[in-house]
Design a protein around this motif. Sequence first.
Motif, short mmCIF file in Angstrom:
data_model
loop_
_atom_site.label_atom_id
_atom_site.label_comp_id
_atom_site.label_asym_id
_atom_site.label_seq_id
_atom_site.Cartn_x
_atom_site.Cartn_y
_atom_site.Cartn_z
N PRO A 1 3.23 -6.26 -0.42
CA PRO A 1 2.83 -7.49 -0.39
C PRO A 1 3.01 -7.67 0.99
N ASP A 2 2.67 -8.25 2.40
CA ASP A 2 3.35 -9.07 3.08
C ASP A 2 4.29 -10.23 3.22
N GLY A 3 5.46 -10.66 3.33
CA GLY A 3 5.99 -11.29 3.54
C GLY A 3 6.44 -11.72 1.54
N GLU A 4 6.46 -10.91 0.44
CA GLU A 4 6.38 -10.98 -0.51
C GLU A 4 8.07 -10.18 -1.08
N GLU A 5 9.06 -10.59 -1.67
CA GLU A 5 10.32 -10.67 -2.25
C GLU A 5 10.01 -8.93 -3.74
N PHE A 6 10.13 -8.19 -3.12
CA PHE A 6 9.68 -6.60 -4.21
C PHE A 6 10.49 -7.09 -5.14
N LEU B 1 15.46 3.83 -6.02
CA LEU B 1 15.40 3.73 -5.01
C LEU B 1 15.08 5.52 -4.39
N ARG B 2 14.17 5.85 -3.92
CA ARG B 2 14.14 7.25 -2.72
C ARG B 2 14.11 6.47 -1.48
N ASP B 3 13.00 6.01 -0.91
CA ASP B 3 12.81 5.49 0.41
C ASP B 3 12.73 4.07 0.49
N ASN B 4 13.01 3.79 1.23
CA ASN B 4 12.72 1.79 1.70
C ASN B 4 12.21 1.97 3.21
N PHE B 5 10.75 1.92 4.17
CA PHE B 5 10.54 2.68 4.55
C PHE B 5 9.81 0.82 5.47
N LEU C 1 7.64 1.27 -0.11
CA LEU C 1 9.11 1.14 -0.90
C LEU C 1 8.81 2.74 -1.61
N CYS C 2 9.65 3.61 -1.96
CA CYS C 2 8.73 5.15 -2.86
C CYS C 2 10.22 5.40 -4.26
N TYR C 3 9.84 5.38 -5.08
CA TYR C 3 10.86 5.09 -5.94
C TYR C 3 10.22 6.45 -6.78
N ARG C 4 11.63 7.46 -7.99
CA ARG C 4 11.47 8.46 -8.17
C ARG C 4 11.25 7.75 -9.82
N VAL C 5 11.15 8.74 -10.27
CA VAL C 5 10.22 8.17 -11.96
C VAL C 5 11.04 9.79 -12.70
N THR C 6 11.82 9.45 -13.99
CA THR C 6 12.26 10.25 -14.54
C THR C 6 11.64 9.86 -16.27
N PHE C 7 10.95 10.83 -16.40
CA PHE C 7 10.76 10.22 -17.98
C PHE C 7 11.09 11.85 -18.25
N GLN C 8 11.47 10.78 -19.83
CA GLN C 8 12.47 11.48 -20.80
C GLN C 8 12.56 10.81 -22.40
N HIS D 1 -1.09 -5.27 -11.79
CA HIS D 1 0.39 -6.55 -12.51
C HIS D 1 1.21 -7.09 -10.71
N LEU D 2 1.57 -5.91 -10.38
CA LEU D 2 2.40 -6.43 -8.45
C LEU D 2 1.82 -6.33 -7.10
N GLY D 3 0.55 -5.89 -7.60
CA GLY D 3 -0.34 -6.89 -5.83
C GLY D 3 0.71 -5.38 -4.78
N VAL D 4 0.98 -4.53 -5.66
CA VAL D 4 1.10 -3.20 -4.60
C VAL D 4 0.11 -2.69 -3.96
N THR D 5 -0.16 -1.98 -3.02
CA THR D 5 -1.40 -0.69 -2.43
C THR D 5 -0.54 0.78 -2.25
N LEU D 6 -0.80 1.18 -3.56
CA LEU D 6 -0.42 2.81 -3.67
C LEU D 6 -0.99 3.79 -1.96
#
Length: 616
Positions: free
Chosen positions: A537-542, A564-568, A578-585, A610-615
């Motif tokens: 979201p614009d103007g917000e700290e993640f 964190l894989r990418d911050n564009f 933001l792009c995150y890599r999530v590993t399930f194990q 809950h975090l107001g992000v846009t996928l």
Amino acid sequence: MGPPLRRVLLLGEGNFSFAAALCGAQGSHVVATCYESEEEAAGRGGAARSIRRLRERGAEVVFSVDCTKLKEHFLPGKREFDRIYFNFPHCGRKAGVAKNRQLLAGFFHSCAEVLAQEGEIHVALCNGQGGTPADQPRREWHNSWQIVAVAAGAGFILSHVHPFEVGTIDGYKCTGYRSQDKSFCVEGALNHIFTRSTAPLCSTPVSCQTQLGSQKVSFQVPEVLVDKINRGFLEVNSSHPVRTIKEKLSAGLSQAFPLRNISSCLPLLHQGHPGGVCHASIFWVSLSPGEAPSPEKMSQGLADAVLCSHFGQDTDENVQEGCSVPKQFYLRPSLLPHAQALIQKKTFSPGTLQVLSGPVFRKCRITPHSMPVFHEMLVVLAVSRGSENSCIQMLVENIKTTLNSLHQGASGVKPSISLQEATSFGAELNDFAAFEWQLGEIQHFLCVGTEPEASGSCVGVVRTAPDELKSQELGVVSASLNLDLLAMLLCGISDWRMLWTWDRRFLRQFPEGELRLFKSFSLYPPSYVHDVSFWVPDGEEFDEVAFHTLARTVSGEMVVSIQLRDNFQQPGTGRRSLCYRVTFQSCDRALGCREAAEMQLHFREEIQQHLGVTLR
């Protein structure tokens, strides 16, 4: 009358030589099967002789058995087996790895219907086929049978792997190379032993009751903590390693100081807003409807003292109009306020060591050593002013002696235990130490390492009380220890989640009062990697801690890593992605690829909501 016979099922027998060798085992009833008809099977070299021998010894021999439909081949009263063997499964002829994975998948799902609760599945594979680190050399993952991941899809975990020793099996001769009566190379073959996994926990809402001042209140437990609240690891009848460590430390300290344990009356909740502590690290809760404590009841008791302690309370919009009771409640992130409350009330004698212990709760990022709940042991000592440093040395030396004894008893190796000045601490702070900094000034870090040259991991902090809590005659020293981190280091546990497993095989390794090196009952658990990217979201700290906490909640602590894989940042608009890599194990139960994919989809929905992000 003796114990019932152990029922043993053998599948895919070629010439029945393995079954014939096993048939002589005492206390077992063997059911030997093959996929072919009796006429086809008897044509293999030596098969007729082995079949005859089996029948003479009382074994059952069954033909035309499909290993993916076991339930159909046995009557209801004879469907349960204590052990199932499948040696060198293969679809036949030149079937590739994909078809053999399908065969194994059908086999394991079929086993789930006929295996006893405490039963075992033994699968022997040629060298390299399994795709685990036990294979030498190890094939690339895509070119293996991926046996652990395939078994996980049916609810099984790999508990043991050992060489398939052909020479120890009297009369055994492997056969069936490309569906022919020919032998094949079994050098380096491995026997994989699978057991049932515990079932996934249902995340139903849980309400918990605790004391708040002089009033008992109920609150809704945060979903991520539902399976961790009120586990009783420190109770008298517990054999959990965190209790063993706490009791051993207490016993050691009692040799040097009079000791008083005051842990039983400590409330789980604090009220107000914690001063000096990052609010993103706090688990906020709501009381059950109609249970907000009255100002009169809150004016008495330990909780009132906690409000005035280091954590403080706000007096702004978070306080109800016309009274001094804040609206907010949160799970205790530390036992330090309770100790400070006791100091303020002057309720303990100088020279007597006060011991407080119990679970504390902190939101944190996901790492193998970062835990949203752990057991804290806090020791507090009032001493004459000017003698604080000597008392710290005595306290720490006692703790070091006990830990050395515990570690040598568990592993036979002497650990490196060091007390490091906070001002010169060179190692990177772990989450435990970083949060402790927020609670107040630290004089020393207590670090434990399992390697002689390593600086070690911070497992405790040592403080002196702030000036406002001292008197002209007395000073106060305290040491806070993370019992969970200590248990991991002393017992060789690599993942904090194992301390909270519901699988009884964990506690069976720790008889009451003993510490031992832990041996995992779930070997080489499969991992599944998914990426998620979104616009912030614009103007917000993640809020990355909230992001990690959602991952914990959605997956039931099945996420082992988030990177964190990418911050564009988009040129022109300034929008950030933001792009995150999530590993399930999982560390203790079966996790299949389909279940992990479902968790990932649910996670995407939750972060959007809950975090107001846009996928993206």
